[in-house]
Write an enzyme that holds these catalytic residues in place. Structure first.
Site, short mmCIF file in Angstrom:
data_model
loop_
_atom_site.label_atom_id
_atom_site.label_comp_id
_atom_site.label_asym_id
_atom_site.label_seq_id
_atom_site.Cartn_x
_atom_site.Cartn_y
_atom_site.Cartn_z
N ASP A 33 -8.64 11.89 -1.99
CA ASP A 33 -7.91 12.67 -0.93
C ASP A 33 -7.63 14.59 -0.45
O ASP A 33 -7.40 14.38 -0.23
CB ASP A 33 -7.42 11.31 -0.27
CG ASP A 33 -6.69 11.76 1.53
OD1 ASP A 33 -7.56 12.64 2.60
OD2 ASP A 33 -6.37 11.14 2.07
N GLY A 122 -8.82 3.20 -6.59
CA GLY A 122 -7.64 4.36 -7.03
C GLY A 122 -6.74 3.10 -6.64
O GLY A 122 -6.64 2.10 -7.36
#
Length: 172
Positions: A33, A122
């Protein structure tokens, strides 16, 4: 229809759309992101702010899209993966929804190539082996049943462990 596997950085992939493993705020964060927002430039963040101001946050399993700013793609499809809580909740179904909703948006945009990161593996701690299986099965099912425009799906693995998991599942 083709499925390709790459070990590398999704921000350099030349595809019609890349998928961002976003958080619900759509305002950038860590991992993929943060990398997409950094390399894509301020245009992506500005478009995310407009989405937030008109629709609110993006719920887990849902997806929205923006332009790709400075990235080599045309679009970024932002999807919010589930946080892993032991698998007793709706995590597998929500992760599958991330892929389905991203692919539906891609179809609506006329996308021919789309690249996915390893969603939720993650900081959201989704087990990589389970996530890989969900990703591949969901994409294959969508491509065989609902697809209208997508010709190629690229799974972009940032680390060796994910790459090997995907490689083994795709060979099977």
């Amino acid at each position: 229809m083709q499925i390709e596997l790459i070990k590398g950085d999704i921000t350099v992939i030349e595809a019609d759309a890349i998928v961002n493993a976003a958080n619900s705020s759509l305002l950038g964060g860590g991992g993929v992101d943060g990398a997409i927002h950094r390399k894509g430039g301020p245009q992506i963040l500005e478009e995310c702010k407009v989405i937030r101001n008109t629709k609110g946050k993006c719920n887990t399993g849902k997806a929205v899209y923006t332009s790709a700013g400075n990235l080599p793609a045309k679009y970024v499809i932002h999807t919010v993966g589930p946080v892993w809580y032991g698998g007793f909740g709706k995590e597998p179904r929500l992760l599958a929804s991330c892929y389905i909703n991203s692919l539906k948006i891609a179809n609506s945009l006329g996308v021919k190539t789309i690249a996915f990161p390893n969603i939720s593996t993650g900081v959201y701690h989704f087990p990589k082996d389970i996530a890989a299986q969900i990703a591949i099965e969901t994409v294959k099912n969508f491509l065989s049943e609902e697809n209208q425009t997508i010709k190629k799906v690229i799974f972009v693995c940032f680390d060796e462990e994910n790459y090997r998991l995907y490689e083994n599942l795709l060979k099977a």
